[in-house]
Design a protein around this motif. Structure first.
Motif, PDB file in Angstrom:
ATOM      1  N   GLU B 295       0.817  -1.245  -0.140  1.00 24.00           N
ATOM      2  CA  GLU B 295       0.204  -0.070  -0.131  1.00 24.00           C
ATOM      3  C   GLU B 295       0.873   1.443   0.251  1.00 24.00           C
ATOM      4  OE1 GLU B 295      -2.584  -0.283   3.216  1.00 24.00           O
ATOM      5  OE2 GLU B 295      -2.952  -2.143   3.081  1.00 24.00           O
ATOM      6  N   LEU B 296       1.886   1.148   0.588  1.00 16.89           N
ATOM      7  CA  LEU B 296       3.071   2.193   0.813  1.00 16.89           C
ATOM      8  C   LEU B 296       2.881   2.408   0.030  1.00 16.89           C
ATOM      9  CD1 LEU B 296       4.021   3.803   3.187  1.00 16.89           C
ATOM     10  CD2 LEU B 296       6.420   2.089   3.049  1.00 16.89           C
ATOM     11  N   LEU B 297       3.485   1.518  -1.279  1.00 15.38           N
ATOM     12  CA  LEU B 297       4.606   1.436  -2.843  1.00 15.38           C
ATOM     13  C   LEU B 297       3.667   1.599  -3.145  1.00 15.38           C
ATOM     14  CD1 LEU B 297       6.430  -1.498  -2.270  1.00 15.38           C
ATOM     15  CD2 LEU B 297       7.629   0.745  -1.768  1.00 15.38           C
ATOM     16  N   ALA B 298       2.188   2.074  -3.204  1.00 17.84           N
ATOM     17  CA  ALA B 298       0.734   2.441  -4.718  1.00 17.84           C
ATOM     18  C   ALA B 298       1.315   3.513  -4.242  1.00 17.84           C
ATOM     19  CB  ALA B 298      -0.064   1.463  -3.813  1.00 17.84           C
ATOM     20  N   GLY B 299       1.352   3.573  -3.139  1.00 17.42           N
ATOM     21  CA  GLY B 299       0.797   4.941  -2.623  1.00 17.42           C
ATOM     22  C   GLY B 299       2.076   6.179  -3.203  1.00 17.42           C
ATOM     23  N   SER B 300       3.062   5.600  -2.726  1.00 10.11           N
ATOM     24  CA  SER B 300       4.220   6.030  -3.556  1.00 10.11           C
ATOM     25  C   SER B 300       4.122   6.630  -5.355  1.00 10.11           C
ATOM     26  CB  SER B 300       5.887   6.085  -2.765  1.00 10.11           C
ATOM     27  OG  SER B 300       6.132   4.151  -3.882  1.00 10.11           O
ATOM     28  N   PHE B 301       4.078   5.052  -5.918  1.00 12.23           N
ATOM     29  CA  PHE B 301       3.761   5.156  -6.711  1.00 12.23           C
ATOM     30  C   PHE B 301       2.944   6.375  -7.325  1.00 12.23           C
ATOM     31  CE2 PHE B 301       1.542   3.454 -11.280  1.00 12.23           C
ATOM     32  CZ  PHE B 301       2.654   3.497 -12.225  1.00 12.23           C
ATOM     33  N   VAL B 302       1.653   6.146  -6.367  1.00 13.21           N
ATOM     34  CA  VAL B 302       0.918   7.446  -6.982  1.00 13.21           C
ATOM     35  C   VAL B 302       1.718   8.359  -7.953  1.00 13.21           C
ATOM     36  CG1 VAL B 302      -1.271   8.119  -7.148  1.00 13.21           C
ATOM     37  CG2 VAL B 302      -1.545   5.817  -7.113  1.00 13.21           C
ATOM     38  N   LEU B 303       1.828   8.479  -6.070  1.00 16.99           N
ATOM     39  CA  LEU B 303       2.382  10.340  -6.548  1.00 16.99           C
ATOM     40  C   LEU B 303       3.854  10.368  -7.672  1.00 16.99           C
ATOM     41  CD1 LEU B 303       3.543  10.060  -2.882  1.00 16.99           C
ATOM     42  CD2 LEU B 303       1.894  11.824  -3.913  1.00 16.99           C
ATOM     43  N   ALA B 304       4.352   9.373  -8.135  1.00 12.03           N
ATOM     44  CA  ALA B 304       5.508   9.321  -9.244  1.00 12.03           C
ATOM     45  C   ALA B 304       4.552   9.458 -10.754  1.00 12.03           C
ATOM     46  CB  ALA B 304       6.474   8.188  -9.324  1.00 12.03           C
ATOM     47  N   PHE B 305       3.610   8.896 -10.694  1.00  8.92           N
ATOM     48  CA  PHE B 305       3.355   9.584 -11.386  1.00  8.92           C
ATOM     49  C   PHE B 305       2.538  10.352 -11.771  1.00  8.92           C
ATOM     50  CE2 PHE B 305      -0.773   8.446 -13.995  1.00  8.92           C
ATOM     51  CZ  PHE B 305      -0.219   7.429 -15.560  1.00  8.92           C
ATOM     52  N   LEU B 306       2.100  10.912 -10.667  1.00  6.18           N
ATOM     53  CA  LEU B 306       0.877  12.351 -10.621  1.00  6.18           C
ATOM     54  C   LEU B 306       2.499  13.091 -11.218  1.00  6.18           C
ATOM     55  CD1 LEU B 306      -1.216  13.190  -8.122  1.00  6.18           C
ATOM     56  CD2 LEU B 306      -1.372  11.872 -10.773  1.00  6.18           C
ATOM     57  N   ALA B 307       3.220  12.724 -10.577  1.00  6.49           N
ATOM     58  CA  ALA B 307       4.798  13.950 -11.067  1.00  6.49           C
ATOM     59  C   ALA B 307       4.392  14.714 -12.379  1.00  6.49           C
ATOM     60  CB  ALA B 307       6.104  13.237 -10.758  1.00  6.49           C
ATOM     61  N   VAL B 308       4.325  12.719 -13.136  1.00  8.91           N
ATOM     62  CA  VAL B 308       5.173  12.694 -14.712  1.00  8.91           C
ATOM     63  C   VAL B 308       3.578  13.584 -15.300  1.00  8.91           C
ATOM     64  CG1 VAL B 308       5.138  10.537 -16.500  1.00  8.91           C
ATOM     65  CG2 VAL B 308       6.371  10.448 -14.109  1.00  8.91           C
ATOM     66  N   THR B 309       2.538  13.508 -14.838  1.00  7.51           N
ATOM     67  CA  THR B 309       1.170  13.642 -15.562  1.00  7.51           C
ATOM     68  C   THR B 309       2.021  15.013 -15.986  1.00  7.51           C
ATOM     69  OG1 THR B 309       0.472  12.775 -14.151  1.00  7.51           O
ATOM     70  CG2 THR B 309       0.012  11.223 -16.134  1.00  7.51           C
ATOM     71  N   ALA B 310       1.426  15.738 -14.688  1.00 10.25           N
ATOM     72  CA  ALA B 310       1.529  17.274 -13.863  1.00 10.25           C
ATOM     73  C   ALA B 310       2.619  17.646 -14.705  1.00 10.25           C
ATOM     74  CB  ALA B 310       1.804  16.882 -12.037  1.00 10.25           C
ATOM     75  N   SER B 311       3.950  17.174 -14.796  1.00  5.98           N
ATOM     76  CA  SER B 311       4.490  17.258 -15.127  1.00  5.98           C
ATOM     77  C   SER B 311       4.326  17.509 -17.007  1.00  5.98           C
ATOM     78  CB  SER B 311       6.450  17.491 -15.244  1.00  5.98           C
ATOM     79  OG  SER B 311       5.870  15.860 -16.335  1.00  5.98           O
ATOM     80  N   TYR B 312       3.434  16.845 -17.526  1.00  6.94           N
ATOM     81  CA  TYR B 312       3.762  17.457 -18.973  1.00  6.94           C
ATOM     82  C   TYR B 312       2.242  18.247 -19.291  1.00  6.94           C
ATOM     83  CZ  TYR B 312       6.071  13.396 -21.008  1.00  6.94           C
ATOM     84  OH  TYR B 312       6.650  12.516 -21.228  1.00  6.94           O
TER      85      TYR B 312
ATOM     86  N   GLN C 417       3.420  17.076 -28.372  1.00  6.36           N
ATOM     87  CA  GLN C 417       2.661  17.941 -27.787  1.00  6.36           C
ATOM     88  C   GLN C 417       1.356  16.659 -28.168  1.00  6.36           C
ATOM     89  OE1 GLN C 417       3.594  20.774 -26.541  1.00  6.36           O
ATOM     90  NE2 GLN C 417       5.275  19.723 -26.796  1.00  6.36           N
ATOM     91  N   ASP C 418       1.443  15.991 -27.161  1.00  9.74           N
ATOM     92  CA  ASP C 418      -0.639  15.478 -26.932  1.00  9.74           C
ATOM     93  C   ASP C 418      -0.727  13.913 -26.222  1.00  9.74           C
ATOM     94  OD1 ASP C 418      -1.885  12.745 -28.137  1.00  9.74           O
ATOM     95  OD2 ASP C 418      -1.827  13.092 -30.063  1.00  9.74           O
ATOM     96  N   ARG C 419      -2.110  14.846 -25.698  1.00 12.28           N
ATOM     97  CA  ARG C 419      -1.942  14.863 -24.289  1.00 12.28           C
ATOM     98  C   ARG C 419      -2.026  12.707 -24.187  1.00 12.28           C
ATOM     99  NH1 ARG C 419      -4.305  19.336 -20.688  1.00 12.28           N
ATOM    100  NH2 ARG C 419      -3.516  20.976 -22.267  1.00 12.28           N
TER     101      ARG C 419
END
Lengths: 479, 317, 665, 219
Positions: B295-312, C417-419
């Motif tokens: 669960e802890l690792l899943a949580g950290s994964f979600v954070l990392a994933f959010l970081a990637v998408t957020a960065s885009y 550039q693509d979501r």
């Protein structure tokens, strides 16, 4: 040339009469083989002649084109496989004179059917096959074989009678066009001003009638009973060529009807019948309990495929249909011969009663598996090529949807047939070693030849390819 | 080959070999003090090492060459990680880039060696430790890769040195939400990977809880020494990496004596602070049940994933 | 006659020779004579493939008796690559088979089938039209089924495995047939040249793409069409499993590449997404199953599913990125796909051959009953270990290089550039990472449990190193894993040529430079650095060892000198147990705890037995109900033929009336 | 010879054909069925003869005699012998009861008229007008075959069907070519003989000629 045309008819008739009259053991044993060999020889010779550009005729009624020559060769080849492979050690019931006489007549009738130019004569010959085989189906004299014979004769004759009605109407159409004839070549070549609405009824009825004999659903009902009850070689003959001869009749009728009406009607009828046949075969193979009935349903399947090929039309599909006829005939007759041997050794054709054949009786199991592989359309057997060609041609001729359904059903059939075959042959009893068999049950050579030929004909260009293309062209109206 | 890079590698590895036992010592000492104990002293890990290297090495019946080779591989891989990760400086060999994926793979090579050592003796504890170790390693990997991926996006390169250099050049990016998310995720992953609280308790031999210790139970003498040193190097390198990403200042951009000296000092400082903080945190943490770790690792994964998408989304505006 | 023609003819001749040799030579010599011919066949395939890969041209026409478009074998560069791979895998596996096969797997049938199988494998990528493709494809299916059935009389599972395989492979064939038929209809012919005239944007192309990819996915063992794979691979003789897994499954990948790169280039983005999704699901599901599998060969089979999943993922990424316009990462992804193909061929051959040696030596496939083989079979142990490293994608093996390239393309691909890409790429990275992590666990488990610790059964205790012939093949295969891992440059050049990608820059010692994504990898340099760092450690170790040698002791310490029995060790089941718990929902294992109470009292426990069985959830939820449905239809259909002649006449009568109504309307 | 005479003769013969077939469906007695069949055969022969005389075709008249011999006498006689030998009296319970059968007949007749439309449009005349009768006969025969349980009944049904086809043939085109006609007649004769033999074997084997006993072959 006329001699070649008449040869199969005369030889079968003479042998039948001689056998019936003399009843010597030797004649009884070999009359069928001899007839089949003659038919084959004559078929091959006629094919060669046709390829040379000749069109042998005998009188007004018999005429040989590429299609006829090919079909005659198929009748001979399958007949030879079935009769030669069906030779049991002396003393078996298949030595009876009635049996030999009827087999010779049966072969003669089929030869007549494919040699006839006149559709009426074709019809008479097809009906004659019913008569010749009626007692062959009931040959074993048991209750079940009697039942099968009754169903066969009634359903078969009624169906063929419907075809006759169709031909009568066709004839009526020619009468009103001022050129009374049932000659196929006249009908296809002279562009008579036939009344379309009449030809429509006539063609539909003729196809429906011959479809009965060809084992196409929903007129197929006699087929599993008759095939499972007849002696193995007869089943082989019926399934291997009789159905195809009836299908040949359909092709001839189609070639007459299509130029008048366009391909729509025949395509609709044949596609429906083809899909229904595949569906019925698929449905009944899945939980099949009897080996010979299973083989019978497989015949329905292949007739369905042929119907689809005819529905597609065109040179590729028609050539494929003919190659399919040859491949299916050889493989199916071999399989029925093998099923006879299985019955002889195992005492049953119930699938659940046959186990571990490959370990216990390799001499039976190996040809069985090879034949089944051929029927399943696996390479290098020719059925692979014909099935591929049928599907490809089907798509090219706008029958894509039909073909998709068809291959789906073929897949179900594949699973069913493979499952039953695996259950019978695979696995087994390592303690019980192989039992000496095979040769004691009958000759292996015809099976080897037939299956070998099935494996080779798909991968052979040359005269056969030319003949198939020619025959396809004959039907497609190009010749 | 680049002479500067060679010097840097030698310095980095040497410094890490010196520092990482000290780091462990500091962490233990901080912990001991906070728990009210006197503690063994900061140099105790060094003394342990010396002791182990002097002792004889025992090998149980039925064990194979893995018992001997595993520790060397672990130590080697840890040393290689120390060499590749930008700790003191960012100069790299042209042919051996400090590529993120290469670093992770080398790290995993050590993980595998350790897991095999655990299995080789055939004791139940070894197997248990190995099994848990690999399970956690498997689950950590997505977090590590995705979080560093998030950090690499603004740079357009997966080379760690390039990432660090970019962060020095643009300090604002460190405080960006993307960066913070990724760093938190990475830190959790590092804790799990190095067997710290709350994933593993490094100072216990209770069979229900131990992971790392279970695997090294059967090793002795120099084997154990290499295993321990290797593990400490890993810890040091990973914490150092987090430090470099979080506080990139002080890292040498070129290979000169002053720059290196500054780099070494900065590294020591960073490691000391992070280590002490970590140790202090561990005092207040309870170890998680093993089956809560995912669960802890899943949580950290979600954070990392959010970081990637957020960065885009940030990049694209 | 061009070299390609000569090569194709040589392959045909050698296959024929092998069949004749298998049939005619006495059993004592059969393996050697027929095997040598098959090895020759493989080598011929490899040489021809290499020639074609180098740009050689040449065509061989297959005579068929139907008026198709010309049925031609003519390998292009892409085909050459796969022919090369198949040939090498086949040659190594066959040479292994010479010493390996015994009993039914050494029969005339099996050796003949082996020759045909290898021939078909090598000719599939040579096919230059739909008909010859389907022909070779089916030939491959048939011969492999025959091989799979070799031990049907000894194990009941063989039959069901073969049946599943046969049906699934036929499904694949049917899908391909229809797919090609759709294309042939649209393109006006069955030759690949005609097929490739269909514009990729058309509906026919999309339909054909979907059908073909499904067909290829079925052969490639892509979830959810993989169900045959974990059954077939374990039941086939091991050298056959090696060829099936390392070469045959690749033909599915070949097909997918063929369709998307060569026949229908420039497809829309959803093609890529579809492939990517298939690949991602397979990769994760396959490796999860592999992690919890306890049958060594079953585990390898699932790992194949995983690897092919990664290949599809790579290909899908390539297509997606191409469609989105980022050519550089797309090229890297496609190259990664082909690198994965080559790499997987190398390490999976090693692993299956290694598993074969284990099976041969111990009679066991169950990991829970193996152990301690490292000391008993050193060569096998090392080779299998290298293969396992490759499968776990650790440096410096071929697997590492391929996954590295894939990850590089993934993280650089998202610059578009693509979501959509922005969401898909991180998911893919996570999938690849999770897959790699789980693969690590799976192969540590496989290697550690089978080769380390102490034997868990008598068979394992009595194991012995395998015959020299087998060892040579094993070492060759293992060496290829390392060589491909150390020197990926030439391989990369080859796959780039095969896929028609821009030529890569050579870098360092046979390294790869993915200049399009600004990443380079030189494994040799990395190794040199690693060695430099390890040398001091080794020096210290050796000096210490000289002073104080290692002392053998009787027992492990085991937390206090408990007398350990092999039964106390962790098994494969227990090793994967934590993972199985984590992924409980995805795997749905069946756990049984059998408690035997002592005779005296119900409160005293005599024995507790824990059993865990992980079935294939896809099979349970998707296939079983389907099979039951068809079966029930079969029962219903029986009523059609209930024996009543009236009903039969009724069918005909209704048909007659229907036709009459239709024609008179 | 006046056309109206011809019209009436054709109409009469066709009427008898239709009537006898309706009787066949109506009645369950097998003896009556065979008698009706004989009458039908005679009517068919008469029809052929009328057409032959009207068209002045001696060959057709000869064929009429042949038809008379075969369908009027020989086949009914064979059937009757068979019936007597197996001591069959009546069709007990047809699958479709009489009322329903008769209603079905009317539907089938309508269909027959529908099908024969082309003839009426193609060549209007008395013979064309009678074609539907032939088609009806075919359909009636099929109905009898499908719904009757007794072996003899099925034979009767088959012959009605055959008569229907012959009727159509003679009405539309004065009969098919002679060789085909002869072949077809021979075939029908042989089929009937075979069925007769089978009937007696079935009776011997199953104890009755009830076709519902023939249900051992099934899936």
């Amino acid at each position: 040339m006329a001699v070649l045309v008449l040869l199969p008819l005369v030889v079968s008739l003479v042998l039948a009469v001689l056998t019936a009259a003399l009843r010597t053991p030797l004649l009884c044993r070999y009359a069928g083989v001899l007839t089949a060999a003659t038919v084959l020889a004559s078929g091959v010779a006629l094919s060669a002649a046709v390829l040379d550009g000749a069109t042998p005729t005998a009188g007004d009624l018999l005429r040989v084109d590429a299609l006829s020559a090919f079909m005659l060769a198929v009748v001979g080849a399958v007949g030879l496989t079935a009769t030669w492979g069906g030779l049991t050690p002396p003393g078996g019931r298949t030595d009876a004179w009635t049996y030999s006489t009827l087999v010779a007549l049966f072969l003669g009738a089929m030869s007549l059917a494919v040699l006839a130019d006149n559709l009426g004569v074709l019809w008479v010959a097809v009906e004659a096959t019913t008569i010749a085989t009626a007692f062959l189906v009931g040959h074993r004299g048991t209750r079940t074989s009697l039942e099968a014979a009754w169903k066969y004769v009634v359903l078969g004759s009624v169906g063929v009678a419907i075809a006759f009605l169709g031909l009568v109407l066709l004839y009526a159409a020619t009468v009103s066009a001022g050129r009374p004839t049932l000659s196929w070549i006249v009908l296809t070549q002279e562009h008579l001003a036939l009344d379309p609405s009449l030809v429509k009824v006539a063609g539909a009825l003729a196809v429906l009638g011959f479809a009965t004999k060809a084992g196409l659903a929903p007129m197929h009902s006699w087929l599993p009973d008759a095939h499972s009850q007849a002696p193995a070689p007869v089943s082989g003959l019926m399934s291997g060529v009789l159905l195809s001869v009836a299908f040949y009749a359909i092709l001839r009728v189609q070639a007459v009807v299509d130029p008048v009406l366009g391909p729509g009607l025949m395509r609709g009828l044949l596609a429906t019948a083809g899909l229904l046949s595949l569906a019925v075969a698929a449905g009944l193979v899945v939980r099949q309990r009897d080996l010979k009935r299973m083989l019978a349903y497989s015949s329905i399947e292949h007739m369905g495929l042929l119907a689809l090929a005819a529905a597609a039309g065109g040179t590729l599909a028609l050539a494929a249909a003919l190659l399919h006829v040859l491949g299916h005939g050889l493989a199916k007759s071999s399989l029925f011969v093998v099923s006879g041997r299985i019955l002889a050794t195992e005492g049953t054709t119930r699938i659940s009663g046959i186990r571990g054949l490959l370990v216990r009786r390799p001499g039976v199991a190996v040809p069985y598996l090879a034949g089944m592989a051929a029927l399943l359309g696996l390479p290098p057997f020719s059925l692979f090529f014909s099935e591929v060609a049928i599907v490809v041609a089907g798509f090219q001729r706008g029958l894509g949807g039909v073909m998709v359904v068809a291959v789906g059903l073929v897949l179900v059939l594949f699973a069913g047939l493979a499952r039953h075959s695996a259950a019978m042959t695979m696995g087994g009893s390592p303690d019980a070693g192989p039992t000496p068999d095979g040769t004691s049950l009958g000759p292996q050579t015809p099976l080897v030849l037939a299956l070998g030929a099935t494996a080779v004909v798909g991968l052979a260009a040359g005269p056969l390819a030319t003949l198939l293309a020619e025959a396809g062209a004959v039907l497609a109206g190009a010749r | 080959m680049n002479a500067g890079a060679l010097v840097l590698v030698v310095v980095q590895v040497a410094v890490m070999v010196v520092l990482s036992p000290l780091l462990v010592g500091v962490m233990r000492q901080v912990r001991a003090r906070m728990e009210g104990r006197a503690g063994a002293g900061v140099l105790q890990p060094w003394r342990d090492l010396r002791k182990l290297l002097g002792k004889e090495t025992l090998q149980a019946d039925g064990t194979s060459w893995v018992m001997a080779a595993g520790p060397v591989v672990l130590l080697g891989s840890s040393a290689l990680v120390c060499a590749l990760v930008p700790l003191v400086g960012t100069t790299t060999f042209p042919l051996v880039p400090d590529d993120l994926f290469v670093v992770v793979s080398v790290l995993l090579l050590g993980t595998v060696a350790l897991a095999l050592v655990g299995l080789d003796a055939g004791s139940a504890f070894g197997g248990m430790g190995s099994s848990r170790h690999m399970t956690i390693a498997a689950l950590v990997e997505p977090t590590v890769l995705v979080s560093v991926y998030a950090l690499s996006i603004p740079v357009g390169s997966s080379a760690l040195s390039a990432i660090v250099e970019a962060r020095i050049a643009d300090p604002a990016s460190i405080a960006s939400p993307v960066s913070l998310l990724a760093l938190v995720a990475l830190s959790v992953a590092v804790l799990a990977e190095t067997g710290r609280m709350p994933v593993d308790n490094p100072s216990t031999h209770l069979e229900l809880t131990m992971i790392h210790e279970a695997m090294v139970l059967e090793s002795s003498g120099r084997d154990l020494a290499w295993l321990e040193l290797g593990s400490w190097l890993r810890l040091g390198a990973l914490l150092g990496l987090v430090g470099s990403l979080l506080v990139p200042w002080g890292i040498a951009g070129d290979v000169t004596v002053p720059a290196l000296a500054v780099g070494v000092l900065a590294l020591a400082l960073k490691l000391g602070v992070i280590g002490a903080g970590l140790a202090a945190g561990e005092v207040f943490l309870a170890k998680l049940r093993l089956f809560r770790v995912p669960e802890l690792l899943a949580g950290s994964f979600v954070l990392a994933f959010l970081a990637v998408t957020a960065s885009y989304l940030v990049v694209q505006g | 006659m061009t070299p390609i023609q000569a090569g194709l003819l040589t392959q045909l001749a050698l296959a024929a020779l092998a069949v004749v040799a298998a049939v005619l030579t006495p059993p004592r010599l059969r393996a050697r004579v027929a095997g040598a011919a098959v090895v020759g066949l493989g080598v011929a395939g490899a040489v021809t493939g290499a020639w074609a890969l180098g740009g050689g041209q040449g065509a061989l026409r297959i005579p068929v008796s139907l008026p198709f478009d010309p049925v031609v074998l003519s390998p292009d560069r892409l085909g050459g690559l796969f022919m090369l791979v198949a040939g090498l895998v086949g040659a190594v596996s066959a040479s292994y088979g010479i010493s390996y096969v015994r009993g039914p797997a050494a029969s005339r049938t099996s050796w003949s089938a082996m020759a045909v199988f290898l021939l078909a494998l090598q000719l599939v990528p040579a096919a230059a039209d739909a008909v010859s493709f389907l022909l070779c494809w089916e030939l491959m299916a048939v011969s492999s089924t025959v091989l799979l059935l070799a031990e049907h009389a000894h194990r009941a599972a063989v039959r069901s495995a073969a049946l599943w395989y046969a049906v699934m492979t036929h499904l694949s064939f049917v899908l391909l047939l229809v797919g090609f038929a759709v294309l042939a209809d649209a393109g006006g012919g069955t030759g690949f040249a005609a097929l490739s005239t269909v514009p990729a944007g058309s509906a026919a192309a999309s339909l054909a793409f979907a059908l073909l990819v499904l067909g290829f996915a079925s052969k490639a063992g892509i979830v959810p069409l993989h169900v045959w794979l974990p059954r077939a691979h374990p039941e086939a003789p091991s050298h056959v499993s090696a060829v099936m897994s390392a070469a045959m499954v690749k033909m599915g990948v070949y097909g997918a590449v063929l369709v998307t790169i060569r026949l229908l280039p420039g497809g829309p983005a959803w093609w890529g997404l579809l492939l990517l999704a298939f690949g991602a699901v397979s990769a994760v599901y396959g490796i999860l199953q592999a992690s919890v599998a306890t049958d060594l060969k079953r585990m390898l089979a699932y790992s194949t599913s995983e690897n092919v999943g990664l290949m599809f993922l790579a290909l899908g990424t390539g297509l997606l990125l191409r469609a989105q316009g980022s050519a550089g990462p797309a090229d890297a992804a496609i190259a990664a796909c082909l690198l994965l193909v080559v790499s997987h061929a190398a390490f999976k051959t090693t692993l299956f051959l290694g598993a074969g040696s284990v099976l041969h030596a111990t009679g066991e496939r169950d990991l829970d009953r193996l152990g301690g083989l490292g000391a008993r079979m050193p060569t096998t142990s090392v080779a299998f270990g290298i293969g396992a490293l490759g499968a776990a994608a650790l440096p410096v093996t071929s697997g590492f290089v391929a996954e590295w390239a894939l990850l590089q393309s993934l993280i650089h691909g998202a610059n578009a550039q693509d979501r959509l890409v922005a969401v898909v790429m991180p998911v893919s990275v996570a999938v690849v990472a999770l897959t790699a992590g789980l693969a690590l666990l799976a192969f540590v488990k496989a290697y550690g449990i089978a080769f380390l610790a102490r034997p868990r059964s008598e068979g394992a205790a009595a194991a012995h190193e395998s015959a020299p012939g087998m060892r040579v093949a094993l070492v060759l295969a293992a060496a290829s894993v390392v060589v491909l891992g150390l020197a990926p440059g030439p391989t990369y050049t080859a796959v780039a040529a095969a896929a028609g990608l821009p030529g890569p820059q050579p870098v360092g010692w046979w390294g790869i430079d993915l200049s399009a994504v600004g990443a380079l990898l030189d494994p040799v340099a990395l190794t040199v650095l690693a060695v430099l760092l390890v040398v001091p450690v080794l020096v210290v170790s050796v000096r210490l060892a000289r002073r104080q040698p290692r002392r053998e002791v009787d027992l492990p310490w085991g937390c206090g000198g408990v007398r350990l029995s092999p039964r106390m060790q962790y098994t494969a089941t227990s090793y994967a147990e934590p993972l199985a718990r984590v992924f409980d929902d995805a795997l749905r294992p069946e756990r049984d705890v059998l408690v035997t109470h002592s005779a005296e009292s119900r409160y005293l426990v005599e024995r507790v037995q824990f059993q865990q069985h992980v079935g294939d959830i896809v099979e349970e939820t998707a296939y079983r109900p389907g099979i039951r449905f068809v079966d029930r239809l079969g029962l219903l259909a029986r009523r059609l033929q209930n024996g009543s002649i009236h009903r039969y006449l009724g069918y005909s009568f209704v048909a007659l009336l229907a036709v009459l109504v239709v024609v008179s309307l | 010879m006046s056309t109206s005479w011809f019209d009436q003769a054709i109409g009469l013969a066709a009427g008898v054909l239709l009537l006898t077939s309706v009787l066949l469906v109506w009645k369950r007695s097998l003896a009556a069925a065979v008698r009706s069949l004989a009458v039908q055969g005679v009517a068919l022969a008469a029809l052929v003869a009328v057409i032959g005389i009207y068209e002045g075709d001696p060959q057709l008249v000869a064929i009429a005699l042949l038809v008379l011999a075969l369908k009027g006498f020989l086949l009914p006689w064979v059937l009757d012998r068979s019936r007597v030998r197996i001591a069959a009296v009546r069709e007990e319970t047809p699958l479709l009861n009489t009322t329903a059968s008769l209603l079905a007949l009317s539907l089938l007749t309508m269909l027959a008229y529908l099908v024969s439309r082309p003839f009426l449009t193609l060549a209007p005349g008395p013979t064309s007008a009678a074609v539907p009768v032939g088609i009806s006969l075919v359909l009636y025969g099929f109905l009898i075959l499908t719904t009757r349980r007794h072996a003899i009944s099925q034979l009767v049904g088959f012959l009605v069907l055959d008569n229907g086809i012959a009727t159509v043939a003679f009405l539309t085109s004065g009969g098919v070519p002679l060789v085909v006609e002869l072949g077809a007649s021979l075939d029908v004769l042989l089929v009937v003989l075979i069925l007769r033999v089978l009937t007696s074997r079935i009776t011997a084997e199953f104890g009755a000629a009830d076709l519902d006993d023939l249900m051992e072959l099934r899936d």
